[in-house]
Design an enzyme around this catalytic site. Sequence first.
Site, short mmCIF file in Angstrom:
data_model
loop_
_atom_site.label_atom_id
_atom_site.label_comp_id
_atom_site.label_asym_id
_atom_site.label_seq_id
_atom_site.Cartn_x
_atom_site.Cartn_y
_atom_site.Cartn_z
N ASN A 115 77.57 89.66 -56.81
CA ASN A 115 79.01 89.75 -57.02
C ASN A 115 79.49 91.20 -57.08
O ASN A 115 80.46 91.58 -56.42
CB ASN A 115 79.41 89.02 -58.31
CG ASN A 115 79.16 87.53 -58.22
OD1 ASN A 115 78.77 87.01 -57.18
ND2 ASN A 115 79.38 86.83 -59.33
N HIS A 161 122.28 99.29 -32.15
CA HIS A 161 122.37 97.98 -31.48
C HIS A 161 121.90 98.07 -30.01
O HIS A 161 122.33 97.29 -29.18
CB HIS A 161 123.80 97.42 -31.54
CG HIS A 161 124.36 97.35 -32.91
ND1 HIS A 161 124.09 96.31 -33.78
CD2 HIS A 161 125.17 98.21 -33.58
CE1 HIS A 161 124.72 96.52 -34.92
NE2 HIS A 161 125.38 97.67 -34.83
N LYS A 288 104.09 98.23 -8.46
CA LYS A 288 104.22 98.17 -9.92
C LYS A 288 103.34 99.19 -10.62
O LYS A 288 102.22 99.46 -10.22
CB LYS A 288 103.84 96.78 -10.43
CG LYS A 288 104.79 95.67 -10.04
CD LYS A 288 106.12 95.76 -10.75
CE LYS A 288 105.99 95.53 -12.24
NZ LYS A 288 105.47 94.19 -12.58
N ASN A 290 102.62 99.33 -14.62
CA ASN A 290 102.95 98.61 -15.85
C ASN A 290 102.59 99.40 -17.11
O ASN A 290 101.51 100.00 -17.18
CB ASN A 290 102.21 97.27 -15.88
CG ASN A 290 102.63 96.36 -14.74
OD1 ASN A 290 103.77 96.40 -14.31
ND2 ASN A 290 101.71 95.55 -14.25
N TYR A 322 84.29 85.53 -59.77
CA TYR A 322 84.01 85.48 -58.33
C TYR A 322 84.07 84.04 -57.83
O TYR A 322 83.63 83.10 -58.49
CB TYR A 322 82.63 86.07 -58.04
CG TYR A 322 82.28 86.03 -56.56
CD1 TYR A 322 82.80 86.97 -55.68
CD2 TYR A 322 81.47 85.02 -56.04
CE1 TYR A 322 82.52 86.92 -54.33
CE2 TYR A 322 81.18 84.95 -54.69
CZ TYR A 322 81.71 85.91 -53.83
OH TYR A 322 81.43 85.86 -52.50
#
Length: 471
Positions: A115, A161, A288, A290, A322
Amino acid sequence: MQNTKSNKLWGGRFHKETSQLLEEFNASLPFDKRLYKQDILGSKIHAKMLHKCGILTNDEMQSICVGLEQIEQEIQEDRFIFTLSDEDIHMAIEKRLTQIIGEAGKKLHTARSRNDQVALDFRLFVLDCNKTLRSLCLNLIHTLLNIAQDHTKTILPGFTHLQHAQPINFGFLMCAYICMFVRDFERLESSFKRNNYCPLGAAALAGTPYNTDRFYTAKALGFIAPTLNAIDSVSDRDFALDFLYDCSLIAIHVSRLAEELVLWSSYEFKFITLSDAYSTGSSIMPQKKNPDIPELLRGKSGRVFGNLFALLAVMKGLPLAYNKDTQEDKEGVFDTFDTLEISLRILNDLLKTMEIHTNNMLQACKKGHLSATDLADFLVTNCDIPFREAHHITGEAVAYAESLGKDLSELSIEELCRINPKIPKQAHKALDLFASMEARNSYGGTSQQATLIQIQSLQAWLQTAKASMEY
């Protein structure tokens, strides 16, 4: 019915072997073997403490330490044989130690329990992770400061915003993210100090009858002191929750910056171009490029939050002391640390290599009438017009500019004065975008001077933080 004795190290009172299904369900060894360094370090210091207190002879202590060093080398060289039946890293190491040195190995567990042993190992691991992430935060702050210092005159739209609001400089925006990561560092630093106490010696839950020296153990392991209460020591996982919470906030800040990078790298913004070394392509669309790294950084925040929520759910109903439930504490912490470590490293590299398009940022400022507030403020300050009326007049100016297909900042003096007889010619200077940015010279504002003050303050903080890490 014939009974057979259990071969477990804890199996003295058991008369049957555990089922294979239980072995698989109960074992934490597949993941907690990662704690082997912490377990071996704690065991070596524990052996030295037992010798200091007269519980082990010098030969026994030396034999134990040599055996533990051999085990550490075997694990590092991938020669150690992990067996699921050993349950966890603690039992695996103790079993191997006894195989190597014999009876002395069985004495190592005197005056401790699994423990407090696992509480120690896990706490040491978390504290080590804390230091690593603090160092990575400092690296990221350094990189962002370099960008900020180079771009105190680079104007771009400030958004509210996600709409164009007022002109700011890019260095000022970088300082905002630096402030977030400064708080992240300070949170980690605070939780490190709060949790830097040693649980070893608490034993199962109530301490030990042996004459031990927990202060020696704590000092030798680098802690401030031993934990105060034994039953709290073995059941406490606040240190892991602190770490997961701190990491969750870092993940939030990384994700917010990543979102900006995704937007800025799009054709709609084109504020930045990510390096080819930190971009990917499409399997079907050859044109592309990315922003997969920022997208992954944004996405990985979810798993970090999930690990925090999972441990909160585990701990919420546990009685003292424990409970086996806390075996579920480690995998989430391991995953969170691994996720954030590579995230902070790759974000830092990506920022160092990205190209910043200052002219595109400037052109974006000419959309959305960013100097509208400045015109209203000018009318209030210089023409003794009430703000609400100034607001209305400025709204008329915005509508007029839009009717001409222009931004407010592009109106000529004649066009501006044609809108309303209360607008003087001098008001035209309020429409200048750079002047608008420079006007916001209050402490913490976006003017170049105010931004440089922020940068200087953050640079001084960084030097102090680096010194504290070295200490």
